[in-house]
Design a protein around this motif. Sequence first.
Motif, mmCIF file in Angstrom:
data_model
loop_
_atom_site.group_PDB
_atom_site.id
_atom_site.type_symbol
_atom_site.label_atom_id
_atom_site.label_comp_id
_atom_site.label_asym_id
_atom_site.label_seq_id
_atom_site.Cartn_x
_atom_site.Cartn_y
_atom_site.Cartn_z
ATOM 1 N N ILE A 129 0.854 -1.181 0.000
ATOM 2 C CA ILE A 129 0.000 0.000 0.000
ATOM 3 C C ILE A 129 0.894 1.237 0.000
ATOM 4 C CG2 ILE A 129 -1.749 1.290 1.299
ATOM 5 C CD1 ILE A 129 -2.586 -1.423 2.528
ATOM 6 N N VAL A 130 0.615 2.157 -0.916
ATOM 7 C CA VAL A 130 1.388 3.392 -1.031
ATOM 8 C C VAL A 130 0.464 4.577 -0.798
ATOM 9 C CG1 VAL A 130 2.894 4.798 -2.492
ATOM 10 C CG2 VAL A 130 2.918 2.292 -2.715
ATOM 11 N N ALA A 131 0.782 5.409 0.184
ATOM 12 C CA ALA A 131 0.018 6.624 0.444
ATOM 13 C C ALA A 131 0.913 7.836 0.191
ATOM 14 C CB ALA A 131 -0.504 6.644 1.881
ATOM 15 N N ILE A 132 0.385 8.835 -0.501
ATOM 16 C CA ILE A 132 1.104 10.082 -0.772
ATOM 17 C C ILE A 132 0.308 11.203 -0.119
ATOM 18 C CG2 ILE A 132 2.046 11.603 -2.554
ATOM 19 C CD1 ILE A 132 1.905 9.215 -4.479
ATOM 20 N N LYS A 194 -9.141 1.876 3.252
ATOM 21 C CA LYS A 194 -10.386 2.555 3.628
ATOM 22 C C LYS A 194 -10.163 3.467 4.823
ATOM 23 C CE LYS A 194 -15.174 1.587 5.005
ATOM 24 N NZ LYS A 194 -16.164 0.494 5.291
ATOM 25 N N ALA A 195 -9.414 2.982 5.820
ATOM 26 C CA ALA A 195 -9.153 3.770 7.019
ATOM 27 C C ALA A 195 -8.335 5.019 6.694
ATOM 28 C CB ALA A 195 -8.428 2.909 8.053
ATOM 29 N N ILE A 196 -7.341 4.865 5.829
ATOM 30 C CA ILE A 196 -6.527 6.021 5.441
ATOM 31 C C ILE A 196 -7.383 7.044 4.700
ATOM 32 C CG2 ILE A 196 -4.622 6.805 3.972
ATOM 33 C CD1 ILE A 196 -3.215 4.147 4.592
ATOM 34 N N MET A 197 -8.212 6.575 3.789
ATOM 35 C CA MET A 197 -9.049 7.497 3.019
ATOM 36 C C MET A 197 -10.049 8.221 3.907
ATOM 37 S SD MET A 197 -9.711 5.516 -0.617
ATOM 38 C CE MET A 197 -10.225 3.962 0.099
ATOM 39 N N VAL A 202 -8.348 12.923 1.208
ATOM 40 C CA VAL A 202 -8.286 14.214 0.515
ATOM 41 C C VAL A 202 -9.092 15.299 1.210
ATOM 42 C CG1 VAL A 202 -7.793 13.172 -1.721
ATOM 43 C CG2 VAL A 202 -10.167 13.482 -1.002
ATOM 44 N N ASP A 203 -10.026 14.927 2.077
ATOM 45 C CA ASP A 203 -10.834 15.917 2.786
ATOM 46 C C ASP A 203 -10.237 16.304 4.133
ATOM 47 O OD1 ASP A 203 -12.773 16.013 0.770
ATOM 48 O OD2 ASP A 203 -13.769 14.230 1.574
ATOM 49 N N ILE A 209 -3.648 10.488 -0.808
ATOM 50 C CA ILE A 209 -4.176 9.608 -1.845
ATOM 51 C C ILE A 209 -3.461 8.272 -1.679
ATOM 52 C CG2 ILE A 209 -4.802 11.433 -3.468
ATOM 53 C CD1 ILE A 209 -2.210 10.954 -4.963
ATOM 54 N N VAL A 210 -4.129 7.186 -1.989
ATOM 55 C CA VAL A 210 -3.581 5.870 -1.668
ATOM 56 C C VAL A 210 -3.868 4.887 -2.790
ATOM 57 C CG1 VAL A 210 -5.670 5.217 -0.382
ATOM 58 C CG2 VAL A 210 -3.514 4.072 0.136
ATOM 59 N N PHE A 211 -2.916 3.993 -3.040
ATOM 60 C CA PHE A 211 -3.103 2.925 -4.022
ATOM 61 C C PHE A 211 -2.309 1.716 -3.562
ATOM 62 C CE2 PHE A 211 0.421 5.566 -5.411
ATOM 63 C CZ PHE A 211 1.412 4.659 -5.761
#
Length: 231
Positions: A129-132, A194-197, A202-203, A209-211
């Motif tokens: 999982i990559v989060a920016i 889901k938890a990161i989002m 973004v809000d 953002i995560v992928f």
Amino acid sequence: MKNLFLLVTIVRRRDEAEYEEFYRSKGINVVYHVICNGTAQTKTLNLLGIERTEKSMLLSPVTRQTLKTLKRDLSYEMKIDLPDRGIALAIPMSGVGGSKTLESFTTGQLVSEEYYTEDEKMEITRELIVAIYQKGYTDMVMDAAREAGARGGTAINAKGTVGGAAKFFGMTLAEEKEMVFIVSTGEQKKEIMKAIMQNAGVDTKAHAIVFSLPVTDTAGMRFADEIEKEN
């Protein structure tokens, strides 16, 4: 392309040269270095026997043939399964920009054009999982990830290269950013993302953002897996 992988190895900074020498001895002549930091909490660090030290990330293109023996050699020669020796992940590459790039990436390695047979289909063992997100919000992102079961991650500094300071969901892409890499099981991936989002997306101030990317092979995860099962 079913014969080439990006090998991601995360080790203590002081072990970087040792791992680079090991890879070159195996015919891996292209190794890129990235300075990074661990994000594990103190309790987890104590369980795993890991010191809170700076890390290095080594990125190496490897062929399927190299990968077959490398996983064994990382365990037996580099003792990567011992606490705080590092982890390695193999991510399949879907394409390469021309034959010269392929030749450069694989110099010293055995290259085959064979495809996988039905009995040798790639098995996705884990997910990366990559989060920016905006610089300074690693704790917010990792707190959200841990709530969903993540043990820890590896954070690196980054900067966008979008001309004109373009914006995406209110986030200026050309500003300094941080990225965190989190290794998870397939079952955990959706909940962590889901938890990161929801909690750092973004809000929020983090504007994360995560992928995710598929991981076909790992090394250095055995000790952590044993601890996870005990808990």
